[in-house]
Motif scaffolding. Structure first.
Motif, PDB file in Angstrom:
ATOM      1  N   THR A   1      -8.954 -41.547 -12.353  1.00  0.00           N
ATOM      2  CA  THR A   1      -7.790 -42.637 -12.911  1.00  0.00           C
ATOM      3  C   THR A   1      -8.170 -43.984 -13.548  1.00  0.00           C
ATOM      4  O   THR A   1      -9.319 -44.241 -13.052  1.00  0.00           O
ATOM      5  CB  THR A   1      -6.939 -42.716 -11.569  1.00  0.00           C
ATOM      6  N   ALA A   2      -7.708 -44.596 -14.056  1.00  0.00           N
ATOM      7  CA  ALA A   2      -7.824 -45.954 -14.800  1.00  0.00           C
ATOM      8  C   ALA A   2      -6.823 -46.880 -14.549  1.00  0.00           C
ATOM      9  O   ALA A   2      -5.452 -46.292 -14.910  1.00  0.00           O
ATOM     10  CB  ALA A   2      -8.829 -45.903 -16.076  1.00  0.00           C
ATOM     11  N   ILE A   3      -7.171 -48.016 -14.835  1.00  0.00           N
ATOM     12  CA  ILE A   3      -6.228 -49.138 -14.765  1.00  0.00           C
ATOM     13  C   ILE A   3      -6.699 -50.143 -15.801  1.00  0.00           C
ATOM     14  O   ILE A   3      -7.877 -50.556 -15.855  1.00  0.00           O
ATOM     15  CB  ILE A   3      -6.048 -49.908 -13.415  1.00  0.00           C
ATOM     16  N   VAL A   4      -5.727 -50.495 -16.828  1.00  0.00           N
ATOM     17  CA  VAL A   4      -6.350 -51.324 -17.887  1.00  0.00           C
ATOM     18  C   VAL A   4      -5.676 -52.484 -17.939  1.00  0.00           C
ATOM     19  O   VAL A   4      -4.170 -52.636 -18.188  1.00  0.00           O
ATOM     20  CB  VAL A   4      -6.218 -50.577 -19.275  1.00  0.00           C
ATOM     21  N   GLN A   5      -6.075 -53.837 -17.853  1.00  0.00           N
ATOM     22  CA  GLN A   5      -5.428 -55.093 -17.872  1.00  0.00           C
ATOM     23  C   GLN A   5      -5.397 -55.657 -19.085  1.00  0.00           C
ATOM     24  O   GLN A   5      -6.712 -55.833 -19.673  1.00  0.00           O
ATOM     25  CB  GLN A   5      -6.287 -55.983 -16.825  1.00  0.00           C
ATOM     26  N   GLY A   6      -4.408 -55.456 -19.895  1.00  0.00           N
ATOM     27  CA  GLY A   6      -4.423 -56.022 -21.265  1.00  0.00           C
ATOM     28  C   GLY A   6      -4.132 -54.814 -22.231  1.00  0.00           C
ATOM     29  O   GLY A   6      -5.037 -53.870 -22.111  1.00  0.00           O
ATOM     30  N   PHE A   7      -3.217 -54.925 -23.175  1.00  0.00           N
ATOM     31  CA  PHE A   7      -3.176 -53.642 -24.115  1.00  0.00           C
ATOM     32  C   PHE A   7      -3.019 -54.016 -25.484  1.00  0.00           C
ATOM     33  O   PHE A   7      -2.323 -53.679 -26.296  1.00  0.00           O
ATOM     34  CB  PHE A   7      -1.907 -52.867 -23.702  1.00  0.00           C
ATOM     35  N   GLY A   8      -3.996 -55.279 -25.600  1.00  0.00           N
ATOM     36  CA  GLY A   8      -4.339 -55.418 -27.112  1.00  0.00           C
ATOM     37  C   GLY A   8      -5.220 -54.509 -27.733  1.00  0.00           C
ATOM     38  O   GLY A   8      -5.249 -53.351 -27.454  1.00  0.00           O
ATOM     39  N   ASN A   9      -6.075 -54.919 -28.862  1.00  0.00           N
ATOM     40  CA  ASN A   9      -6.551 -53.967 -29.673  1.00  0.00           C
ATOM     41  C   ASN A   9      -7.787 -53.423 -28.721  1.00  0.00           C
ATOM     42  O   ASN A   9      -7.919 -52.251 -28.624  1.00  0.00           O
ATOM     43  CB  ASN A   9      -7.370 -54.612 -30.693  1.00  0.00           C
ATOM     44  N   VAL A  10      -8.465 -54.182 -27.816  1.00  0.00           N
ATOM     45  CA  VAL A  10      -9.536 -53.324 -27.084  1.00  0.00           C
ATOM     46  C   VAL A  10      -9.240 -52.701 -26.045  1.00  0.00           C
ATOM     47  O   VAL A  10      -9.298 -51.352 -25.738  1.00  0.00           O
ATOM     48  CB  VAL A  10     -10.401 -54.601 -26.425  1.00  0.00           C
ATOM     49  N   GLY A  11      -8.021 -53.308 -25.298  1.00  0.00           N
ATOM     50  CA  GLY A  11      -7.494 -52.388 -24.098  1.00  0.00           C
ATOM     51  C   GLY A  11      -6.667 -51.075 -24.584  1.00  0.00           C
ATOM     52  O   GLY A  11      -6.793 -50.099 -23.690  1.00  0.00           O
ATOM     53  N   SER A  12      -6.155 -51.092 -25.516  1.00  0.00           N
ATOM     54  CA  SER A  12      -5.464 -49.740 -26.244  1.00  0.00           C
ATOM     55  C   SER A  12      -6.224 -48.936 -26.270  1.00  0.00           C
ATOM     56  O   SER A  12      -6.069 -47.915 -26.250  1.00  0.00           O
ATOM     57  CB  SER A  12      -4.466 -50.362 -27.186  1.00  0.00           C
ATOM     58  N   HIS A  13      -7.395 -49.248 -27.281  1.00  0.00           N
ATOM     59  CA  HIS A  13      -8.288 -48.260 -27.818  1.00  0.00           C
ATOM     60  C   HIS A  13      -9.167 -47.832 -26.447  1.00  0.00           C
ATOM     61  O   HIS A  13      -9.644 -46.723 -26.624  1.00  0.00           O
ATOM     62  CB  HIS A  13      -9.206 -48.835 -28.908  1.00  0.00           C
ATOM     63  N   ALA A  14      -9.292 -48.561 -25.555  1.00  0.00           N
ATOM     64  CA  ALA A  14      -9.938 -48.282 -24.359  1.00  0.00           C
ATOM     65  C   ALA A  14      -9.267 -47.019 -23.538  1.00  0.00           C
ATOM     66  O   ALA A  14      -9.847 -46.031 -23.150  1.00  0.00           O
ATOM     67  CB  ALA A  14     -10.410 -49.210 -23.428  1.00  0.00           C
ATOM     68  N   ALA A  15      -7.897 -47.303 -23.498  1.00  0.00           N
ATOM     69  CA  ALA A  15      -6.864 -46.476 -22.892  1.00  0.00           C
ATOM     70  C   ALA A  15      -6.871 -45.206 -23.646  1.00  0.00           C
ATOM     71  O   ALA A  15      -6.968 -44.029 -23.109  1.00  0.00           O
ATOM     72  CB  ALA A  15      -5.648 -47.101 -22.633  1.00  0.00           C
ATOM     73  N   TYR A  16      -6.886 -45.279 -24.937  1.00  0.00           N
ATOM     74  CA  TYR A  16      -6.952 -43.936 -25.897  1.00  0.00           C
ATOM     75  C   TYR A  16      -7.911 -43.120 -25.454  1.00  0.00           C
ATOM     76  O   TYR A  16      -8.058 -41.922 -25.298  1.00  0.00           O
ATOM     77  CB  TYR A  16      -6.764 -44.208 -27.489  1.00  0.00           C
ATOM     78  N   GLY A  17      -9.098 -43.745 -25.579  1.00  0.00           N
ATOM     79  CA  GLY A  17     -10.425 -43.211 -25.459  1.00  0.00           C
ATOM     80  C   GLY A  17     -10.505 -42.444 -24.130  1.00  0.00           C
ATOM     81  O   GLY A  17     -10.984 -41.276 -23.987  1.00  0.00           O
ATOM     82  N   LEU A  18     -10.128 -43.081 -23.218  1.00  0.00           N
ATOM     83  CA  LEU A  18     -10.146 -42.417 -21.745  1.00  0.00           C
ATOM     84  C   LEU A  18      -9.157 -41.574 -21.550  1.00  0.00           C
ATOM     85  O   LEU A  18      -9.641 -40.213 -21.166  1.00  0.00           O
ATOM     86  CB  LEU A  18      -9.900 -43.691 -20.637  1.00  0.00           C
ATOM     87  N   SER A  19      -7.962 -41.576 -22.247  1.00  0.00           N
ATOM     88  CA  SER A  19      -7.039 -40.265 -22.172  1.00  0.00           C
ATOM     89  C   SER A  19      -7.487 -39.082 -23.056  1.00  0.00           C
ATOM     90  O   SER A  19      -7.325 -37.990 -22.348  1.00  0.00           O
ATOM     91  CB  SER A  19      -5.773 -40.899 -22.617  1.00  0.00           C
ATOM     92  N   ASN A  20      -8.259 -39.327 -24.027  1.00  0.00           N
ATOM     93  CA  ASN A  20      -8.674 -38.181 -24.668  1.00  0.00           C
ATOM     94  C   ASN A  20      -9.835 -37.498 -24.196  1.00  0.00           C
ATOM     95  O   ASN A  20     -10.291 -36.331 -24.195  1.00  0.00           O
ATOM     96  CB  ASN A  20      -9.249 -38.831 -26.043  1.00  0.00           C
ATOM     97  N   SER A  21     -10.552 -38.161 -22.952  1.00  0.00           N
ATOM     98  CA  SER A  21     -11.707 -37.735 -22.286  1.00  0.00           C
ATOM     99  C   SER A  21     -11.097 -37.128 -20.936  1.00  0.00           C
ATOM    100  O   SER A  21     -11.778 -36.603 -20.233  1.00  0.00           O
ATOM    101  CB  SER A  21     -12.560 -38.826 -21.899  1.00  0.00           C
TER     102      SER A  21
END
Length: 420
Positions: A216-236
């Motif tokens: 599981t992951a928690i992402v603080q910030g959903f701008g360009n960096v946080g959103s793409h980090a979240a997408y990448g983790l979800s895809n994994s």
């Protein structure tokens, strides 16, 4: 000037980190002083005429930390709280980041104290073009190459390219990176930083023996960096349970669909009101149980107060300077959190910016697959070097990463010598 910089809490934090590493490396006084302080601190006034006919003067800053290893590289941010001390700290961290990734750059950073959300596109264009003109004596493909940052984007970079190129009388795309693809930007640049964060977070879980599909992951910030980090983790296969932005934080223990959240943010401009998650206090969210915690917003959010209560296995620092020295002490004493320090974790952006710069100089375009493959190879090499150095010298990961970087810069300064 030294005292003025050190009064800024962000620069003071960066200086404290540097001093600790310099002590470990046993740098002599000359190298210590030359490596620590920026080469150039540039402040300019930026007067523009607003849409209502009024004229306002803004203050813009650019700090070039070192040109010892090549031109400086770093973002340009538009934010009300921009000041010279913060910009100097970010330039210092960028210097170490470039050295750690073995990029032929020094560190730079810039910013204008303004509120871009309260300005029209016309006003932002005027601000950008005037700032670019003021900076022309100090920038160039081989001197200082800017990129988007907080409050700026590829359109900002397009205006900078046009202003600089008009002044030069020919198109010079390599003056900035993070440009639109139609202006010889690079495929993969938009998602580069977040992609790198997700890649390294997954590598850390692999090192810890944690299966991605159970993580599981928690992402603080959903701008360009946080959103793409979240997408990448979800895809994994990693489940994203908590996400925050400036409006607040949302939580769903069963997992947040990041694609649906992206569409919601595109429609409403905020994560607030997303129907498939409940509200949670942003401070409480940071201390919820998770495998990966990603601070991807602002600096100094992991502090001596909340560090004892973190319940993550991996702290992946997508933002610059998110962890204070007091928090570092707590985390190091705990010994149960795998830290991916910011100079490594968010280095994907500057690495792909380097790729864009190289493509501009060569007048040759790479595919997105080529870009992201090269990025992962370089991140893997740096990740492995940091872990080996940390293990060999019994150091925390942050000090190991910064020691490798600072030693690289110090060695080059020593080899080049001091001009009389």
């Amino acid at each position: 000037m030294r005292e003025e910089l050190l009064r800024n809490p962000v620069f003071a934090m960066a200086a404290t980190q540097f001093d600790g590493v310099a002590d470990f490396l046993e740098l002599n006084d000359e190298l210590r002083e030359r490596c620590k302080w920026p080469k150039r601190l540039i402040t300019v006034t930026v007067p523009i005429r607003h849409d209502d006919g009024s004229t306002k003067v803004y203050f813009g800053h650019r700090v070039q930390h070192h040109l010892t290893r090549g031109p400086v590289k770093g973002g340009l941010r538009y934010h009300p709280n921009v000041d010279l001390g913060e910009v100097a700290a970010l330039a210092m961290w960028m210097n170490w980041k470039c050295a750690l990734m073995d990029l032929p750059y020094g560190g730079g950073k810039g910013g204008i104290a303004c509120d871009p959300r309260a300005m029209s596109m016309t006003e932002l264009e005027h601000l950008t073009r005037r700032f670019t003109m003021e900076m022309i004596p100090f920038i160039g493909e081989d001197i200082d190459v800017m990129a988007p940052d907080m409050g700026t984007n590829e359109q900002t970079m397009a205006w900078m390219v046009d202003t600089y190129s008009t002044h030069a009388g020919r198109l010079i795309p390599g003056i900035v990176t993070g440009k639109p693809l139609t202006l010889q930007g690079s495929a993969g640049r938009t998602q580069a930083t977040g992609h790198g964060v997700a890649f390294l977070a997954c590598r850390a879980l692999n090192k810890l023996g944690v299966t991605l599909t159970s993580a599981t992951a928690i992402v603080q910030g959903f701008g360009n960096v946080g959103s793409h980090a979240a997408y990448g983790l979800s895809n994994s296969g990693v489940k994203i349970t908590g996400i925050s932005d400036v409006s607040g934080a949302i939580w769903n223990a069963k997992g947040i669909d990041t694609r649906k959240l992206r569409d919601h943010v595109a429609a409403h401009g905020t994560i607030k009101g997303f129907p498939e998650a409940e509200l949670i206090d942003p401070a409480e969210m940071l201390c919820q149980p998770c495998d990966i915690l990603i601070p991807a917003a602002t600096d100094m959010v992991i502090t001596g107060d909340n560090a004892p209560h973190l319940k993550c296995k991996v702290l992946a620092e997508a933002a610059n300077g998110p962890t204070t020295p007091e928090a570092d002490e707590v985390i190091n004493r705990r010994g149960d959190i795998f830290v991916i320090p910011d100079v490594l974790c968010n280095a994907g952006g500057v690495t792909v910016s380097y790729f864009e710069w190289v493509q501009n100089l060569q007048r040759f375009q790479w595919t997105e697959r080529e870009v992201l493959t090269k990025l992962e190879t370089m991140l893997e090499n740096a990740f492995t070097r940091v872990l080996h150095f940390a293990e060999r010298h019994k150091l925390p990961h942050r000090m190991a990463a910064q020691a490798l970087a600072i030693k690289t810069v110090a060695d080059v300064k020593s080899q080049r010598g001091l001009f009389p």
